[in-house]
Design a protein around this motif. Structure first.
Motif, PDB file in Angstrom:
ATOM      1  N   GLU B  41       3.904 -82.203 -21.906  1.00 30.43           N
ATOM      2  CA  GLU B  41       4.470 -81.131 -23.364  1.00 30.43           C
ATOM      3  C   GLU B  41       5.330 -82.456 -23.460  1.00 30.43           C
ATOM      4  O   GLU B  41       6.123 -83.446 -23.222  1.00 30.43           O
ATOM      5  N   PRO B  55       2.751 -78.789 -25.791  1.00 28.79           N
ATOM      6  CA  PRO B  55       1.573 -79.116 -24.567  1.00 28.79           C
ATOM      7  C   PRO B  55       0.681 -78.995 -25.245  1.00 28.79           C
ATOM      8  O   PRO B  55       0.012 -78.815 -26.125  1.00 28.79           O
ATOM      9  N   GLY B  98       0.618 -78.212 -14.852  1.00 24.12           N
ATOM     10  CA  GLY B  98      -0.016 -77.287 -14.357  1.00 24.12           C
ATOM     11  C   GLY B  98      -1.265 -77.607 -13.284  1.00 24.12           C
ATOM     12  O   GLY B  98      -1.068 -78.412 -12.822  1.00 24.12           O
ATOM     13  N   MET B 221       4.222 -71.520 -25.453  1.00 25.94           N
ATOM     14  CA  MET B 221       4.867 -71.891 -24.389  1.00 25.94           C
ATOM     15  C   MET B 221       6.288 -72.635 -24.702  1.00 25.94           C
ATOM     16  O   MET B 221       6.656 -73.093 -26.367  1.00 25.94           O
ATOM     17  N   GLY B 224       6.754 -75.103 -19.783  1.00 18.72           N
ATOM     18  CA  GLY B 224       6.389 -75.830 -19.237  1.00 18.72           C
ATOM     19  C   GLY B 224       6.288 -76.068 -17.966  1.00 18.72           C
ATOM     20  O   GLY B 224       5.108 -76.878 -17.775  1.00 18.72           O
ATOM     21  N   CYS B 231       4.925 -68.045 -21.792  1.00 16.77           N
ATOM     22  CA  CYS B 231       3.415 -68.242 -21.882  1.00 16.77           C
ATOM     23  C   CYS B 231       2.427 -67.702 -21.188  1.00 16.77           C
ATOM     24  O   CYS B 231       1.433 -67.231 -20.747  1.00 16.77           O
ATOM     25  N   CYS B 243       1.842 -72.154 -17.349  1.00 15.42           N
ATOM     26  CA  CYS B 243       2.260 -73.570 -17.290  1.00 15.42           C
ATOM     27  C   CYS B 243       1.883 -73.815 -15.802  1.00 15.42           C
ATOM     28  O   CYS B 243       1.659 -74.790 -15.888  1.00 15.42           O
TER      29      CYS B 243
END
Lengths: 304, 258
Positions: B41, B55, B98, B221, B224, B231, B243
């Protein structure tokens, strides 16, 4: 070190900086970035009696100086919170406050009763102002009568500190604040998000699946400051101020307008370490102006 | 995996075409471990209309040089501002975020990496990591026009590269799912990232040919880090955050094809 400690009803906090519900998860999401024990209080995600799936995607629209959200209180219900999440977060050395929402008075009461049994939750924030659920939520928060009914019912079931979160989507916020106070609230927090909308010119469709959503971020700060000031001058219970606070300077402004404590919400998305920076900034401000305690600043606005 | 909030320095900003740049960022401290499919991010400074971070997929990591690469496509004001970064500028970045693509156990498996447009970004890092582990990945990269195909030379270092363009200006004419390589080689796994219609077509192809497939989503999103719940993707497990539970999903977890 100046005195940063504040009290909201029976709730004692090491500093006036809290997080706003729905922007800080359950605190754990931020533990890589900050020492959670440095925050005065963490208000966790809105919790309802039963699981809520929330609204369908898309749920978010960025706006100049802010964002709209339409999450719709997605959460796994109060039992899941009590059994699964609470054991993980209860020993964080700060005040964990649960934001409680519902569709009926009975739901609110039952949820508050379950939270009441959790030793390390010293307060709830009663959400009568969520703009993103069809039933309930804001419906209670837009009339003095509705607010009084739900606050009275929860007050008789909940023994610890009761904060009532107010909606800005009303004609006279002071009327709702007074109703909450008269019904036994220990404090009011404001503002929740302002109802707004975003449209894609090219697709000619709304950005959010729900068409409308709640606006937060610096865009709402002037409205929030005005409402905090009005409510501070209308009730005797302490006010928790929030709405677009991005830094310590914004926090000081809310305190001057009458907030005994403040909440940081959307700013956490831009800077996950913002909360501790605000704590430091408030302390530096007090030292710079040789103010012994932050409580001296509450409502200290000097009007013309 | 611990997430880091870092001030990275722009080492290089390479213009790839009219709408895409490659940012090479470095850090004074050692960059954390990152895996293919993860993202960052990036804070956007100096754009009055941009509020949230952007992102951006991790395109490549060079551990020796302590570099992380990002492909940025100029879509709106935020990405335009990021794309105008100059050498020496500081970028505030949260990473790594993620989950990541699944790396198979057996290096004998035939792997196809399908990327579309700027969605090819994570495929380079995935290809490099697969190649390093002994796999011989095949790349199938698509774009609207020739100049939309990015980093072809970089991809070629890690495996066979096949391309498509919609106007036929380079490679096969048409969509990635129309490329003959899909008929000539039987792939065991397909990884894909790109525009949603492309990924859905790839997932549909994989499903009808009984091929394992992972897709990388890019739902809009805010935080994040799993805090805001904006999201979410509707999956067989309900609404889950792209995320944190993604951005990489096995297609069987999604409801696209049902």
């Amino acid at each position: 070190m100046a005195k940063l400690g504040v009290s909201i009803g029976e709730l004692k906090m090491k500093n006036p900086v809290m997080t706003a519900s729905g922007t800080f998860g359950y605190g754990e999401e931020y533990s890589d970035f900050i020492d959670l024990a440095r925050i005065g209080g963490i208000t966790v995600k809105g919790t309802t009696l039963h699981e809520r799936k929330g609204n369908v995607y898309p749920r978010m629209a960025e706006t100049p100086s802010g964002m709209l959200n339409a999450v719709g209180l997605q959460n796994k219900g109060v039992d899941y919170f009590a059994n699964t999440i609470y054991p993980r977060i209860k020993d964080i050395d700060t005040n964990i406050i649960v934001n409680v929402s519902g569709s009926t008075i009975e739901d609110y009461v039952r949820t508050a009763e379950i939270i009441n049994e959790l030793d390390k939750i010293p307060a709830i924030e009663l959400n009568i102002s969520c703009p993103n659920v069809k039933q309930g939520g804001m419906a209670f928060g837009v009339t003095a009568k509705g607010a009084a009914e739900v606050v009275k019912a929860v007050r008789s079931a909940y023994k610890k500190t009761l904060i009532v979160k107010l909606s800005p989507n009303v004609t006279d916020v002071t009327e709702i604040a007074r109703a909450a106070e008269e019904s036994g609230a220990d404090s009011v927090s404001l503002i929740n998000t302002i109802l707004g909308m975003a449209i894609h010119a090219d697709t000619r469709r709304p950005v959010l699946s729900t068409v409308t959503g709640g606006l937060s971020g610096p865009a709402v700060k002037p409205v929030a400051l005005r409402m905090v000031w009005q409510v501070f001058n209308s009730v005797k219970i302490p006010v928790v101020g929030l709405g677009g606070i991005m830094n310590w300077r914004d926090a000081i402004e809310f305190i001057l307008a009458g907030a005994s404590a403040i909440q940081i919400g959307t700013a956490n998305f831009i800077d996950p370490a913002v909360t501790v920076k605000v704590v430091t900034g408030i302390n530096d401000y007090l030292e710079k102006y040789k103010i012994d305690s932050v409580s001296e600043l509450v409502g200290a606005l000097e009007v013309y | 995996m611990k997430k880091c909030l870092l001030d990275l320095t722009v080492k290089e900003n390479i213009k790839l075409n009219d709408t895409n740049v490659l940012l090479k960022l470095t850090s004074q401290t050692m960059l954390p471990d990152m895996f293919p499919g993860q993202f960052a991010e990036i804070r956007v400074d100096g754009s009055p209309t941009t509020f949230l971070r952007r992102p951006i997929s991790i395109n490549y990591v060079n551990k020796e040089l302590n570099e992380v690469w990002f492909l940025v496509q100029m879509v709106g004001d935020g990405t335009k501002q990021l794309a105008h970064a100059k050498e020496g500028d500081i970028m505030n970045v949260i990473l790594p975020l993620g989950n990541s693509f699944t790396i198979p156990e057996s290096i004998s498996e035939k792997l196809l990496l399908v990327g579309g447009g700027v969605g090819t970004a994570p495929m380079l890092f995935l290809g490099e990591q697969l190649s390093r582990k002994g796999f011989k990945p095949t790349f199938l990269l698509g774009a609207g026009v020739r100049k939309g195909l990015l980093q072809l030379d970089n991809f070629a270092a890690y495996g066979e590269v096949y391309t498509t363009t919609e106007d036929g200006s380079y490679g096969e004419k048409g969509y990635v799912t129309q490329h003959p390589v899909l008929n000539s080689i039987h792939f065991d796994r397909i990884y894909t990232c790109g525009p949603k219609p492309m990924m859905m077509a790839v997932a549909k192809y994989a499903r009808s040919n009984n091929i394992w497939c992972e897709v990388s989503l890019e739902n809009t999103m805010a935080c994040g880090i799993g805090a805001c719940l904006c999201c979410v993707e509707n999956t067989i497990e309900g609404h889950i955050c792209v995320c944190t539970e993604g951005p990489v999903f096995n297609m069987n977890k999604l409801l696209w094809l049902s």
